[in-house]
Write an enzyme that holds these catalytic residues in place. Structure first.
Site, PDB file in Angstrom:
ATOM      1  N   LYS A   1      13.268 -41.015  27.614  1.00  0.00           N
ATOM      2  CA  LYS A   1      14.253 -40.802  26.569  1.00  0.00           C
ATOM      3  C   LYS A   1      13.572 -40.350  25.278  1.00  0.00           C
ATOM      4  O   LYS A   1      12.574 -40.928  24.851  1.00  0.00           O
ATOM      5  CB  LYS A   1      15.039 -42.092  26.313  1.00  0.00           C
ATOM      6  CG  LYS A   1      16.209 -41.935  25.362  1.00  0.00           C
ATOM      7  CD  LYS A   1      17.004 -43.230  25.251  1.00  0.00           C
ATOM      8  CE  LYS A   1      18.218 -43.062  24.368  1.00  0.00           C
ATOM      9  NZ  LYS A   1      19.016 -44.314  24.246  1.00  0.00           N
TER      10      LYS A   1
ATOM     11  N   HIS B   1      20.916 -36.272  15.443  1.00  0.00           N
ATOM     12  CA  HIS B   1      22.065 -36.964  14.871  1.00  0.00           C
ATOM     13  C   HIS B   1      21.873 -37.212  13.377  1.00  0.00           C
ATOM     14  O   HIS B   1      21.600 -38.340  12.946  1.00  0.00           O
ATOM     15  CB  HIS B   1      22.289 -38.304  15.583  1.00  0.00           C
ATOM     16  CG  HIS B   1      22.741 -38.175  16.994  1.00  0.00           C
ATOM     17  ND1 HIS B   1      24.054 -37.968  17.335  1.00  0.00           N
ATOM     18  CD2 HIS B   1      22.038 -38.204  18.157  1.00  0.00           C
ATOM     19  CE1 HIS B   1      24.160 -37.895  18.655  1.00  0.00           C
ATOM     20  NE2 HIS B   1      22.953 -38.034  19.178  1.00  0.00           N
TER      21      HIS B   1
ATOM     22  N   CYS C   1      24.819 -33.122  20.045  1.00  0.00           N
ATOM     23  CA  CYS C   1      24.106 -33.692  21.190  1.00  0.00           C
ATOM     24  C   CYS C   1      24.634 -33.146  22.521  1.00  0.00           C
ATOM     25  O   CYS C   1      24.492 -31.970  22.802  1.00  0.00           O
ATOM     26  CB  CYS C   1      24.147 -35.224  21.120  1.00  0.00           C
ATOM     27  SG  CYS C   1      22.801 -36.008  22.056  1.00  0.00           S
TER      28      CYS C   1
ATOM     29  N   ARG D   1      20.890 -52.464  22.469  1.00  0.00           N
ATOM     30  CA  ARG D   1      21.751 -52.280  23.638  1.00  0.00           C
ATOM     31  C   ARG D   1      20.926 -52.051  24.901  1.00  0.00           C
ATOM     32  O   ARG D   1      21.192 -52.654  25.955  1.00  0.00           O
ATOM     33  CB  ARG D   1      22.675 -51.077  23.402  1.00  0.00           C
ATOM     34  CG  ARG D   1      23.583 -50.718  24.578  1.00  0.00           C
ATOM     35  CD  ARG D   1      24.029 -49.265  24.467  1.00  0.00           C
ATOM     36  NE  ARG D   1      22.898 -48.341  24.556  1.00  0.00           N
ATOM     37  CZ  ARG D   1      22.958 -47.065  24.182  1.00  0.00           C
ATOM     38  NH1 ARG D   1      24.059 -46.569  23.664  1.00  0.00           N
ATOM     39  NH2 ARG D   1      21.885 -46.293  24.319  1.00  0.00           N
TER      40      ARG D   1
ATOM     41  N   SER E   1      18.373 -39.059  20.019  1.00  0.00           N
ATOM     42  CA  SER E   1      18.579 -40.072  21.049  1.00  0.00           C
ATOM     43  C   SER E   1      19.187 -39.395  22.268  1.00  0.00           C
ATOM     44  O   SER E   1      20.401 -39.262  22.382  1.00  0.00           O
ATOM     45  CB  SER E   1      19.521 -41.172  20.524  1.00  0.00           C
ATOM     46  OG  SER E   1      19.732 -42.162  21.499  1.00  0.00           O
TER      47      SER E   1
ATOM     48  N   GLU F   1      24.034 -37.572  11.276  1.00  0.00           N
ATOM     49  CA  GLU F   1      25.085 -38.480  10.803  1.00  0.00           C
ATOM     50  C   GLU F   1      24.749 -39.958  10.991  1.00  0.00           C
ATOM     51  O   GLU F   1      25.439 -40.829  10.430  1.00  0.00           O
ATOM     52  CB  GLU F   1      26.406 -38.177  11.531  1.00  0.00           C
ATOM     53  CG  GLU F   1      26.513 -38.676  12.964  1.00  0.00           C
ATOM     54  CD  GLU F   1      25.802 -37.801  13.997  1.00  0.00           C
ATOM     55  OE1 GLU F   1      25.819 -38.160  15.190  1.00  0.00           O
ATOM     56  OE2 GLU F   1      25.228 -36.752  13.596  1.00  0.00           O
TER      57      GLU F   1
END
Length: 337
Positions: free
Chosen positions: A159, A230, A138, A244, A187, A232
């Site tokens: 985003k 991502h 990222c 969040r 993200s 992972e």
């Protein structure tokens, strides 16, 4: 085979491997430079350790944790790092077969103005000289590409968050066992232009019109593998990030209500979260955050990207294992001169 986390400090909850075990087993030694904020330190460790363990097969993996010292930390984060992490200089003073470098939340408008920038540039050069391969995740991928080729990331209008489907370079060895479309979570607020990467000599492994370059590589003395996404992530990671951001909106820390992650929620979950959004827009209070329907949404989520992520990391570990003996022999030969 389990992935051992070797702490350099006093043995404690993070100490899983005995000293000298690497030499005895001849396993792959990987440094994880975890630069994530305090709230995500442990979850990021778990994500990468879990993915490596699933991909390892019969290969032993030793994972050593470190982080940039310039990053601001609260007391709990500092204590965890002091107990479980290697000081970065100490980590780089011993042989490593590979590095994985995460991003962090940006604090400056330009990456070159971040307090850790010069350290990052030195780490990138070190990885190119002293490892078989390295992974840049990222923001770390964005910083590496700017440092190497001057390609600056571009700010997105909104985003880019969700699970996206990608075309793949199917003949590449790193994609052995992977079929299109390759699903990967993303993200981020920034993007690297695909054509600029190709013009600079990067090989794009996976891409889509919606998310741009997903994974790409650069082969020099060491192989650099970059992920804008991502692989992972665990199945609830995007949900936690969305919760969040909803909390930030309810606390008036951001002006806009977050957009639902793309391609992630079922129609039923989407309807539930839309109903919660309508409630939040009419009753914007911090107390409402306690009623976010996390458990019911999480129960229905599936990690649809995990098999492909394991296959990619298995190929990467095989690449490391195949080149480790030659690299070790070269190191001995050089030492004998």
């Amino acid at each position: 085979m389990p992935v051992d986390i070797e702490a350099r400090t006093t043995p404690g909850p993070c100490h899983h491997a005995a000293a000298g075990m690497r030499t005895a087993r001849g396993g792959i030694v990987i440094g994880l430079i975890n630069n994530m904020p305090d709230a995500a330190l442990r979850s990021t460790e778990a994500q990468f350790r879990g993915l490596l363990q699933a991909a390892a097969g019969g290969q032993s993996i030793e994972l050593r944790l470190s982080s940039f010292p310039e990053l601001p930390r609260a007391r709990d984060g500092l204590e965890h790092i002091a107990r479980c992490y290697w000081p970065l200089d100490a980590l780089l003073s011993e042989p490593l077969d590979a590095l994985i470098v995460t991003g962090t939340e940006p604090r400056a408008a330009r990456l070159t103005d971040e307090p850790y920038w010069q350290r990052f540039v030195r780490l990138l050069a070190w990885a190119g000289e002293h490892t078989v391969s390295s992974i840049w995740s990222c923001l770390a991928a964005h910083a590496a590409v700017e440092s190497l080729d001057g390609i600056r990331r571009q700010r997105l209008g909104q985003k880019r968050c969700g699970v996206y489907e990608h075309s793949i370079l199917s003949w590449h060895p790193f994609l052995c066992g992977v079929t299109a479309p390759l699903r990967t979570p993303h993200s981020r607020w920034n993007d690297l232009p695909v054509e600029a990467l190709r013009a600079a000599g990067y090989t794009i492994l996976s891409w889509s019109a919606d998310s741009g370059a997903d994974a790409f590589i650069r082969q020099e003395r060491s192989l650099l593998l970059f992920f804008q996404g991502h692989p992972e992530y665990e199945h609830t990671t995007l949900l936690k990030e969305y919760r969040r951001d909803v909390g930030r909106y309810l606390r008036s820390e951001q002006s806009h209500y977050p957009t639902l992650p793309h391609g992630y929620f079922s129609p039923a979950a989407t309807a539930t979260l839309q109903a919660f959004k309508e409630q939040a827009l009419t009753r914007r209070t911090t107390e409402l955050a306690d009623h976010f329907p996390f458990d019911s949404i999480a129960a229905a989520l599936q990690n649809t990207w995990r098999p492909a992520a394991v296959a990619i990391y298995r190929s990467w570990l095989a690449f490391l294992g195949a080149r480790k003996p030659a690299r070790a022999a070269q190191a001995v030969s050089t030492a004998d001169l």
